[in-house]
Design an enzyme around this catalytic site. Structure first.
Site, PDB file in Angstrom:
ATOM      1  N   SER A   1       0.804  -1.235   0.000  1.00  0.00           N
ATOM      2  CA  SER A   1       0.000   0.000   0.000  1.00  0.00           C
ATOM      3  C   SER A   1       0.834   1.281   0.000  1.00  0.00           C
ATOM      4  O   SER A   1       1.885   1.360   0.634  1.00  0.00           O
ATOM      5  CB  SER A   1      -0.899  -0.006   1.239  1.00  0.00           C
ATOM      6  N   LEU A   2       0.320   2.293  -0.706  1.00  0.00           N
ATOM      7  CA  LEU A   2       0.966   3.612  -0.719  1.00  0.00           C
ATOM      8  C   LEU A   2       0.378   4.513   0.372  1.00  0.00           C
ATOM      9  O   LEU A   2       0.845   5.619   0.582  1.00  0.00           O
ATOM     10  CB  LEU A   2       0.769   4.287  -2.085  1.00  0.00           C
TER      11      LEU A   2
ATOM     12  N   LYS B   1     -14.244  -4.331   2.512  1.00  0.00           N
ATOM     13  CA  LYS B   1     -15.004  -3.097   2.246  1.00  0.00           C
ATOM     14  C   LYS B   1     -16.520  -3.254   2.430  1.00  0.00           C
ATOM     15  O   LYS B   1     -17.210  -2.304   2.801  1.00  0.00           O
ATOM     16  CB  LYS B   1     -14.733  -2.613   0.818  1.00  0.00           C
TER      17      LYS B   1
ATOM     18  N   ASN C   1     -14.635   2.565   2.926  1.00  0.00           N
ATOM     19  CA  ASN C   1     -13.174   2.520   2.785  1.00  0.00           C
ATOM     20  C   ASN C   1     -12.474   3.370   3.842  1.00  0.00           C
ATOM     21  O   ASN C   1     -11.260   3.506   3.821  1.00  0.00           O
ATOM     22  CB  ASN C   1     -12.729   2.937   1.380  1.00  0.00           C
TER      23      ASN C   1
ATOM     24  N   ASP D   1     -14.031   7.099  -1.972  1.00  0.00           N
ATOM     25  CA  ASP D   1     -13.592   6.821  -3.351  1.00  0.00           C
ATOM     26  C   ASP D   1     -14.244   7.768  -4.361  1.00  0.00           C
ATOM     27  O   ASP D   1     -13.584   8.317  -5.239  1.00  0.00           O
ATOM     28  CB  ASP D   1     -13.928   5.379  -3.755  1.00  0.00           C
TER      29      ASP D   1
ATOM     30  N   ASN E   1     -20.174  -2.818 -19.323  1.00  0.00           N
ATOM     31  CA  ASN E   1     -19.538  -3.878 -18.529  1.00  0.00           C
ATOM     32  C   ASN E   1     -19.572  -5.221 -19.241  1.00  0.00           C
ATOM     33  O   ASN E   1     -20.487  -5.513 -20.007  1.00  0.00           O
ATOM     34  CB  ASN E   1     -20.245  -4.010 -17.174  1.00  0.00           C
ATOM     35  N   ARG E   2     -18.520  -6.013 -18.984  1.00  0.00           N
ATOM     36  CA  ARG E   2     -18.415  -7.364 -19.558  1.00  0.00           C
ATOM     37  C   ARG E   2     -19.647  -8.185 -19.182  1.00  0.00           C
ATOM     38  O   ARG E   2     -20.256  -8.823 -20.038  1.00  0.00           O
ATOM     39  CB  ARG E   2     -17.123  -8.001 -18.990  1.00  0.00           C
ATOM     40  N   THR E   3     -20.049  -8.127 -17.926  1.00  0.00           N
ATOM     41  CA  THR E   3     -21.266  -8.814 -17.511  1.00  0.00           C
ATOM     42  C   THR E   3     -22.411  -7.807 -17.601  1.00  0.00           C
ATOM     43  O   THR E   3     -22.543  -6.912 -16.753  1.00  0.00           O
ATOM     44  CB  THR E   3     -21.132  -9.336 -16.059  1.00  0.00           C
TER      45      THR E   3
ATOM     46  N   TYR F   1      -3.297   2.518 -11.236  1.00  0.00           N
ATOM     47  CA  TYR F   1      -2.143   3.419 -11.058  1.00  0.00           C
ATOM     48  C   TYR F   1      -0.797   2.693 -11.094  1.00  0.00           C
ATOM     49  O   TYR F   1       0.248   3.324 -10.931  1.00  0.00           O
ATOM     50  CB  TYR F   1      -2.285   4.258  -9.786  1.00  0.00           C
TER      51      TYR F   1
HETATM   52  P1  ATR Z   1     -13.892  -3.032  -7.787  1.00  0.00           P
HETATM   53  O1  ATR Z   1     -14.515  -3.060  -6.434  1.00  0.00           O
HETATM   54  O2  ATR Z   1     -12.429  -2.624  -7.770  1.00  0.00           O
HETATM   55  O3  ATR Z   1     -14.673  -2.221  -8.774  1.00  0.00           O
HETATM   56  P2  ATR Z   1     -14.996  -5.473  -8.746  1.00  0.00           P
HETATM   57  O4  ATR Z   1     -16.224  -5.165  -7.973  1.00  0.00           O
HETATM   58  O5  ATR Z   1     -14.448  -6.852  -8.698  1.00  0.00           O
HETATM   59  O6  ATR Z   1     -13.815  -4.527  -8.285  1.00  0.00           O
HETATM   60  O7  ATR Z   1     -15.247  -5.016 -10.260  1.00  0.00           O
HETATM   61  C1  ATR Z   1     -14.313  -5.207 -11.249  1.00  0.00           C
HETATM   62  C2  ATR Z   1     -14.901  -4.718 -12.573  1.00  0.00           C
HETATM   63  O8  ATR Z   1     -13.930  -4.882 -13.587  1.00  0.00           O
HETATM   64  C3  ATR Z   1     -16.131  -5.521 -13.005  1.00  0.00           C
HETATM   65  O9  ATR Z   1     -17.035  -4.640 -13.638  1.00  0.00           O
HETATM   66  C4  ATR Z   1     -15.526  -6.515 -14.000  1.00  0.00           C
HETATM   67  O10 ATR Z   1     -16.430  -6.975 -14.974  1.00  0.00           O
HETATM   68  P3  ATR Z   1     -17.465  -8.177 -14.640  1.00  0.00           P
HETATM   69  O11 ATR Z   1     -18.593  -7.552 -13.900  1.00  0.00           O
HETATM   70  O12 ATR Z   1     -17.853  -8.711 -15.962  1.00  0.00           O
HETATM   71  O13 ATR Z   1     -16.685  -9.179 -13.820  1.00  0.00           O
HETATM   72  C5  ATR Z   1     -14.467  -5.666 -14.646  1.00  0.00           C
HETATM   73  N1  ATR Z   1     -13.413  -6.469 -15.256  1.00  0.00           N
HETATM   74  C6  ATR Z   1     -12.430  -7.153 -14.589  1.00  0.00           C
HETATM   75  N2  ATR Z   1     -11.628  -7.785 -15.480  1.00  0.00           N
HETATM   76  C7  ATR Z   1     -12.094  -7.479 -16.729  1.00  0.00           C
HETATM   77  C8  ATR Z   1     -11.693  -7.811 -18.063  1.00  0.00           C
HETATM   78  N3  ATR Z   1     -10.623  -8.587 -18.293  1.00  0.00           N
HETATM   79  N4  ATR Z   1     -12.415  -7.320 -19.088  1.00  0.00           N
HETATM   80  C9  ATR Z   1     -13.488  -6.533 -18.867  1.00  0.00           C
HETATM   81  N5  ATR Z   1     -13.921  -6.188 -17.629  1.00  0.00           N
HETATM   82  C10 ATR Z   1     -13.237  -6.644 -16.568  1.00  0.00           C
END
Ligand code: ATR
Length: 288
Positions: A21-22, A72, A93, A108, A155-157, A229
């Site tokens: 951690s920073l 968190k 946080n 955040d 988002n991917r999902t 970062y």
């Molecule tokens: P955080 O609390 O840091 O936001 P998180 O809740 O695990 O972490 O969310 C990570 C996000 O990054 C999610 O939206 C994830 O997409 P999914 O909902 O589909 O899992 C996205 N993410 C992580 N790796 C990815 C990748 N390789 N390509 C696209 N989206 C990615």
């Protein structure tokens, strides 16, 4: 330099892992710059030890902590109260201990907003695209949604983007959409958006060559903000710079969320530039 005495306040970070951690360098620099009698340490707290750690905060009189992965969300049920933002986001946080009463905050989103403000980026009438729909997106979107013109969460999902967008739409009564991540949605969004924010971990060391956004889509009318970062200039930010876009790195947001925590704990104005320089120095040493 703080002289540790019988009255020194203790702050820290709870999470696992925390050794990278920073926050210690950032917060200790802030304490010494402002002559505040306090010290900041890292406490590695495993998932199953959170309850004991909270008891420890109370019994040892630790003045406040930052909270990171994996606590968190889990920490919500151990605190005495939450501020309205943390309650709405459902994640904490930062904890303030005021005479044994533990209050949870989430800095955040405000950190992200302050980062944009410090870069003189107005959100008024701006269309924002956010990549990701996790906890970080939620925290940031909560602050940006009321101020911008529109927000598109990609988002991917898909289901997570749609669900978050619908919650934010109800809350802020704004054009907020949830979209699946694919080449066509990305092309359309990046072409027309004003501000593009990556909140996913894509591009983080050691996968520093990856970026969700193909280089050819980036253009000079964009502001591109990456929350990653490590490295400071991610592939996305490098490509955005090449395309003539304005860029903002994730260390700025890390510092501003830390500065908000410092302010909650001490009531003092955070020395943001000094905090940034100290974090940047340590980060550069770590990477090289
Ligand atoms: P955080 O609390 O840091 O936001 P998180 O809740 O695990 O972490 O969310 C990570 C996000 O990054 C999610 O939206 C994830 O997409 P999914 O909902 O589909 O899992 C996205 N993410 C992580 N790796 C990815 C990748 N390789 N390509 C696209 N989206 C990615």
């Amino acid at each position: 330099m703080i002289t540790i005495s019988g009255t020194t306040n203790i702050y820290g970070l709870i999470g696992y892992p925390v050794s990278h951690s920073l926050s210690p360098v950032m917060q200790n620099t802030a304490f010494s710059t402002t002559n505040h009698d306090a010290v900041y340490l890292c406490f590695p707290v495993h998932r199953n030890a959170l309850s004991q750690a909270i008891d420890g905060i109370r019994s040892l009189g630790i003045s406040g902590v930052n909270v990171t992965i994996p606590h968190k969300i889990a920490i919500l049920s151990y605190l005495d109260q939450l501020d309205s933002v943390a309650a709405e986001i459902g994640a904490v946080n930062c904890v303030v201990n005021q005479e044994g009463v533990l209050t949870g905050h989430n800095t955040d989103g405000l950190g992200a907003l302050k980062t944009l403000e410090a870069a003189n980026i107005s959100l008024n009438n701006q269309d924002i695209t956010m990549l990701g729909a996790g906890g970080t997106t939620k925290a940031i979107a909560y602050y940006l949604a009321p101020l911008c013109h529109s927000l598109n969460i990609i988002n991917r999902t898909e289901a997570k983007a749609v669900q978050l967008a619908s919650r934010l739409r109800e809350r802020f009564n704004k054009p907020i959409t949830g979209t699946p991540l694919n080449p066509s949605t990305l092309r359309k969004a990046v072409k027309s958006t004003d501000i593009l924010i990556n909140t996913t971990s894509v591009g983080m060391h050691p996968n520093s060559d990856s970026s969700i956004v193909p280089e050819a889509l980036l253009h000079s009318d964009l502001v591109v903000f990456d929350v990653v970062y490590i490295p400071l200039t991610t592939r996305l930010l490098h490509d955005a710079e090449q395309a003539g876009a304005r860029t903002i790195n994730g260390l700025q947001m890390l510092v501003y969320q830390g500065a908000e925590a410092f302010h909650l704990w001490t009531g003092l104005e955070p020395p943001v530039s000094t905090m940034y320089r100290s974090a940047e120095r340590v980060l550069t040493e770590k990477i090289s």
